[in-house]
Design a protein around this motif. Structure first.
Motif, mmCIF file in Angstrom:
data_model
loop_
_atom_site.group_PDB
_atom_site.id
_atom_site.type_symbol
_atom_site.label_atom_id
_atom_site.label_comp_id
_atom_site.label_asym_id
_atom_site.label_seq_id
_atom_site.Cartn_x
_atom_site.Cartn_y
_atom_site.Cartn_z
ATOM 1 N N LEU A 134 16.460 -9.737 42.778
ATOM 2 C CA LEU A 134 15.421 -9.331 41.844
ATOM 3 C C LEU A 134 15.689 -7.968 41.216
ATOM 4 O O LEU A 134 15.551 -7.801 40.004
ATOM 5 C CB LEU A 134 14.069 -9.330 42.557
ATOM 6 C CG LEU A 134 12.865 -9.149 41.668
ATOM 7 C CD1 LEU A 134 12.708 -10.345 40.750
ATOM 8 C CD2 LEU A 134 11.622 -8.950 42.490
ATOM 9 N N GLU A 135 16.067 -6.999 42.029
ATOM 10 C CA GLU A 135 16.326 -5.645 41.509
ATOM 11 C C GLU A 135 17.406 -5.676 40.427
ATOM 12 O O GLU A 135 17.252 -5.083 39.368
ATOM 13 C CB GLU A 135 16.749 -4.709 42.646
ATOM 14 C CG GLU A 135 15.767 -4.608 43.790
ATOM 15 C CD GLU A 135 14.598 -3.680 43.507
ATOM 16 O OE1 GLU A 135 14.762 -2.755 42.698
ATOM 17 O OE2 GLU A 135 13.536 -3.900 44.103
ATOM 18 N N THR A 136 18.498 -6.378 40.685
ATOM 19 C CA THR A 136 19.613 -6.473 39.736
ATOM 20 C C THR A 136 19.179 -7.194 38.463
ATOM 21 O O THR A 136 19.467 -6.745 37.354
ATOM 22 C CB THR A 136 20.802 -7.227 40.375
ATOM 23 O OG1 THR A 136 21.159 -6.555 41.587
ATOM 24 C CG2 THR A 136 21.989 -7.275 39.442
ATOM 25 N N ILE A 137 18.472 -8.306 38.630
ATOM 26 C CA ILE A 137 18.042 -9.118 37.486
ATOM 27 C C ILE A 137 17.135 -8.309 36.565
ATOM 28 O O ILE A 137 17.338 -8.278 35.348
ATOM 29 C CB ILE A 137 17.316 -10.388 37.967
ATOM 30 C CG1 ILE A 137 18.290 -11.323 38.689
ATOM 31 C CG2 ILE A 137 16.640 -11.105 36.810
ATOM 32 C CD1 ILE A 137 17.610 -12.418 39.487
ATOM 33 N N LEU A 138 16.136 -7.660 37.125
ATOM 34 C CA LEU A 138 15.207 -6.905 36.297
ATOM 35 C C LEU A 138 15.857 -5.686 35.655
ATOM 36 O O LEU A 138 15.503 -5.302 34.548
ATOM 37 C CB LEU A 138 13.965 -6.533 37.097
ATOM 38 C CG LEU A 138 13.095 -7.734 37.484
ATOM 39 C CD1 LEU A 138 11.891 -7.286 38.305
ATOM 40 C CD2 LEU A 138 12.653 -8.530 36.279
ATOM 41 N N ALA A 139 16.823 -5.087 36.323
ATOM 42 C CA ALA A 139 17.565 -3.973 35.727
ATOM 43 C C ALA A 139 18.379 -4.456 34.531
ATOM 44 O O ALA A 139 18.437 -3.799 33.494
ATOM 45 C CB ALA A 139 18.481 -3.329 36.769
ATOM 46 N N GLU A 140 18.989 -5.640 34.650
ATOM 47 C CA GLU A 140 19.766 -6.219 33.544
ATOM 48 C C GLU A 140 18.860 -6.541 32.356
ATOM 49 O O GLU A 140 19.211 -6.284 31.212
ATOM 50 C CB GLU A 140 20.491 -7.482 33.998
ATOM 51 C CG GLU A 140 21.678 -7.224 34.895
ATOM 52 C CD GLU A 140 22.300 -8.496 35.455
ATOM 53 O OE1 GLU A 140 21.860 -9.604 35.080
ATOM 54 O OE2 GLU A 140 23.207 -8.375 36.286
ATOM 55 N N VAL A 141 17.684 -7.093 32.630
ATOM 56 C CA VAL A 141 16.738 -7.427 31.563
ATOM 57 C C VAL A 141 16.308 -6.149 30.846
ATOM 58 O O VAL A 141 16.250 -6.103 29.621
ATOM 59 C CB VAL A 141 15.513 -8.197 32.128
ATOM 60 C CG1 VAL A 141 14.407 -8.287 31.094
ATOM 61 C CG2 VAL A 141 15.928 -9.572 32.600
ATOM 62 N N ALA A 142 16.000 -5.123 31.611
ATOM 63 C CA ALA A 142 15.561 -3.852 31.014
ATOM 64 C C ALA A 142 16.644 -3.221 30.163
ATOM 65 O O ALA A 142 16.363 -2.589 29.141
ATOM 66 C CB ALA A 142 15.124 -2.893 32.109
ATOM 67 N N ASP A 143 17.922 -3.401 30.564
ATOM 68 C CA ASP A 143 19.035 -2.805 29.824
ATOM 69 C C ASP A 143 19.554 -3.648 28.676
ATOM 70 O O ASP A 143 20.344 -3.184 27.869
ATOM 71 C CB ASP A 143 20.206 -2.513 30.789
ATOM 72 C CG ASP A 143 19.851 -1.431 31.801
ATOM 73 O OD1 ASP A 143 18.899 -0.654 31.539
ATOM 74 O OD2 ASP A 143 20.533 -1.356 32.843
ATOM 75 N N SER A 144 19.116 -4.912 28.594
ATOM 76 C CA SER A 144 19.627 -5.794 27.541
ATOM 77 C C SER A 144 18.975 -5.462 26.197
ATOM 78 O O SER A 144 17.844 -4.993 26.154
ATOM 79 C CB SER A 144 19.387 -7.262 27.893
ATOM 80 O OG SER A 144 18.036 -7.588 27.697
#
Length: 185
Positions: free
Chosen positions: A171-181
């Motif tokens: 979850l942490e990785t996924i949401l960080a990727e979404v925020a940075d996309s």
């Protein structure tokens, strides 16, 4: 279908848990277990990972059928809260035998000494069949969509799959990727 008709509760043995540390200011004062989520056949869909001495991930949740059951089981995160059965059945999983207004509310009550924690939570047993769930997940492949199988007579949900999906442990990785996309959330 009400939550009480969709799930059964049973007790589980105590172990050190993340909630115990969270509720006690980050210190493990007493053993505490956030219980398991199981399918109708007793297969574990979510449980507390075994605690290891000196490991910062003590009390992390483990999701053996992560992607196949993510939308039903949901997730529990100290940073992002909880969703799915992890959120809806939080009171039972924490051993309170009732719904809560959320884990953060419960943490506040424990810190303010308005409520004490039981030594163990109660397992939640879903009507879901993980074998059927996995098969539907495989049949969808990389296509977007959903598969639902239920009993019209009882309302039991045997399968509830949705694609695209995610791994609750990431979850942490996924949401960080979404925020940075560039597209954002």
């Amino acid at each position: 279908m009400t939550p009480s008709s969709a799930i059964n509760r049973k007790s589980t043995s105590p172990s050190i848990g993340a909630f115990g540390a969270l509720a006690n200011g980050g210190r493990y004062i007493a053993p505490y277990a956030i219980a398991r989520i199981e399918d109708r056949n007793g297969k574990v869909l979510a449980e507390e990972a075994p605690a290891k001495e000196g490991d910062e991930s003590n009390g992390a949740r483990r999701y053996p059928y992560a992607r196949a059951a993510a939308h039903v089981v949901g997730y529990r995160s100290a940073r992002f809260g909880s969703a799915g059965v992890e959120a809806d059945a939080a009171g039972w999983l924490l051993g309170l035998n009732q719904r809560t207004d959320g884990v953060q509310s419960l943490v506040t009550q424990v810190r303010d000494r308005k409520r004490s924690l039981p030594s163990r939570g109660g397992d939640v047993i879903l009507s879901l069949d993980i074998g059927l769930q996995q098969r539907a997940h495989e049949l969808l492949g990389d296509r977007k969509g959903a598969v639902v199988a239920l009993s019209p007579r009882t309302g039991e949900v045997f399968c509830l799959v949705s694609r695209p999906t995610f791994d609750p442990a990431d979850l942490e990785t996924i949401l960080a990727e979404v925020a940075d996309s560039p597209e954002g959330a």
